[in-house]
Write a protein that holds these residues in place. Structure first.
Motif, mmCIF file in Angstrom:
data_model
loop_
_atom_site.group_PDB
_atom_site.id
_atom_site.type_symbol
_atom_site.label_atom_id
_atom_site.label_comp_id
_atom_site.label_asym_id
_atom_site.label_seq_id
_atom_site.Cartn_x
_atom_site.Cartn_y
_atom_site.Cartn_z
ATOM 1 N N GLY A 236 -6.397 3.507 7.663
ATOM 2 C CA GLY A 236 -5.966 2.193 7.220
ATOM 3 C C GLY A 236 -4.716 2.274 6.381
ATOM 4 N N VAL A 237 -3.550 2.238 7.046
ATOM 5 C CA VAL A 237 -2.263 2.193 6.361
ATOM 6 C C VAL A 237 -1.369 1.190 7.081
ATOM 7 C CG1 VAL A 237 -2.358 4.562 5.477
ATOM 8 C CG2 VAL A 237 -1.333 4.127 7.712
ATOM 9 N N SER A 238 -0.372 0.699 6.371
ATOM 10 C CA SER A 238 0.615 -0.184 6.991
ATOM 11 C C SER A 238 1.643 0.636 7.762
ATOM 12 C CB SER A 238 1.287 -1.056 5.915
ATOM 13 O OG SER A 238 0.422 -2.085 5.479
ATOM 14 N N ASN A 239 2.649 -0.033 8.275
ATOM 15 C CA ASN A 239 3.683 0.627 9.073
ATOM 16 C C ASN A 239 4.732 1.244 8.139
ATOM 17 O OD1 ASN A 239 4.950 1.358 11.523
ATOM 18 N ND2 ASN A 239 6.287 -0.432 11.418
ATOM 19 N N ASN A 240 4.298 2.189 7.336
ATOM 20 C CA ASN A 240 5.120 2.725 6.255
ATOM 21 C C ASN A 240 6.113 3.772 6.749
ATOM 22 O OD1 ASN A 240 3.564 1.159 4.441
ATOM 23 N ND2 ASN A 240 2.018 2.773 4.362
ATOM 24 N N SER A 262 5.747 -0.297 3.062
ATOM 25 C CA SER A 262 5.844 -0.192 1.605
ATOM 26 C C SER A 262 7.284 0.009 1.150
ATOM 27 C CB SER A 262 4.972 0.967 1.105
ATOM 28 O OG SER A 262 5.384 2.198 1.680
ATOM 29 N N GLU A 263 8.085 0.653 1.986
ATOM 30 C CA GLU A 263 9.488 0.914 1.631
ATOM 31 C C GLU A 263 10.264 -0.399 1.488
ATOM 32 O OE1 GLU A 263 11.728 4.653 1.122
ATOM 33 O OE2 GLU A 263 9.646 4.163 1.520
ATOM 34 N N THR A 264 9.897 -1.384 2.297
ATOM 35 C CA THR A 264 10.512 -2.709 2.212
ATOM 36 C C THR A 264 9.844 -3.557 1.145
ATOM 37 O OG1 THR A 264 11.076 -2.614 4.563
ATOM 38 C CG2 THR A 264 11.064 -4.786 3.517
#
Length: 276
Positions: A236-240, A262-264
């Protein structure tokens, strides 16, 4: 078209709180927990009070009958921080997971989707930050380094037992290894080694991506693996941009398409902290 009937355990907990806005819109929902309020004392509408470990078989039958999918997020917290207390609490959590699996099997529930954690394989973070490993996937051997992760790894192997058909019919099982399901407060990392902040960025999952991951795990019709076993572990992670935990199988099997990075999301904080 009739809505799926979904039973959510641990309905007053933190993960459930993020899921409920989407679940209430999409599903014919039933909620259970050992209390009707969150830890902050806020009432959660529609929660039935039930302890999965102490409830009678008749009470469980009444709750599980007619359900299509169980989403299991209930969790018993340790009473203390010493190893024995942690072990005892996690054994109770394993017993609770087993009771969910068995009751689901007994009462014709099609699928169990359980909230697991990256802690089931957390040790791999050590070789990653030492530059000895680039990625960890759900297929890697579980390597927990704490009792919490050990119990979640047990959830997973126990789930495969129920999914493979050795106990009768195949119970469909998905385990979701959630990593960082919260907004990242950069101030907490200002005086820490840089890799601690990088780890949070790599593991971040936004609320809408968490909802999507659970909903697609609930709704995807066909989840058999290449051997015909309806069992999967998804991270379960975003498109990081800073990735460590692989979501390739979640993209392939259930069509998971995370929307956030997360970078954005934390671009200002990233520029400040990573330029030190």
């Amino acid at each position: 078209m009739a809505k799926l009937r979904v039973l959510l355990t641990g309905a007053t907990g933190y993960i459930a709180g993020q899921l409920l806005p989407a679940f209430r819109e999409r599903y014919d929902l039933r909620l259970i927990d050992t209390r009707q309020e969150t830890r902050a004392g806020q009432a959660v509408e529609g929660v039935e009070v039930l302890d999965l470990l102490s409830a009678s078989s008749a009470d469980l039958q009444a709750i599980f009958t007619g359900v299509d999918v169980v989403v299991h997020s209930a969790y018993h917290r340790p009473d203390a921080s010493d190893p024995q207390s942690q072990y005892d609490a996690e054994c109770r959590n394993i017993d609770m997971m087993q009771r969910v699996y068995q009751t689901a099997l007994d009462h014709d529930v099609r699928r169990v989707v359980a909230a697991s954690t990256n802690q089931a394989a957390k040790w791999y973070e050590q070789p990653y930050f030492a530059g000895l490993r680039d990625r960890v996937s759900p297929e890697d051997y579980p390597r927990p380094d704490n009792f919490y992760g050990w119990a979640k790894a047990a959830y997973e192997s126990l789930g495969f037992l129920y999914a493979c058909g050795s106990l009768g019919r195949k119970l469909e099982v998905i385990q979701l290894r959630i990593v960082v399901p919260r907004e990242i407060d950069a101030s907490k990392f200002a005086d820490l080694p840089r890799h601690r902040y990088v780890r949070e960025l790599a593991g971040y999952i936004s609320e809408r991506d968490l909802q999507q991951l659970f909903c697609k795990s609930i709704e995807t019709l066909q989840i058999d693996d290449e051997y015909g076993v309806p069992f999967h572990i998804f991270y379960g992670v975003s498109n990081n941009a800073r990735t460590f935990w692989s979501i390739a199988n979640a993209r392939r099997v259930i069509g998971y398409q995370p929307q956030d990075d997360s970078e954005t999301r934390f671009a200002t904080d990233v520029a400040r902290l990573m330029s030190r």
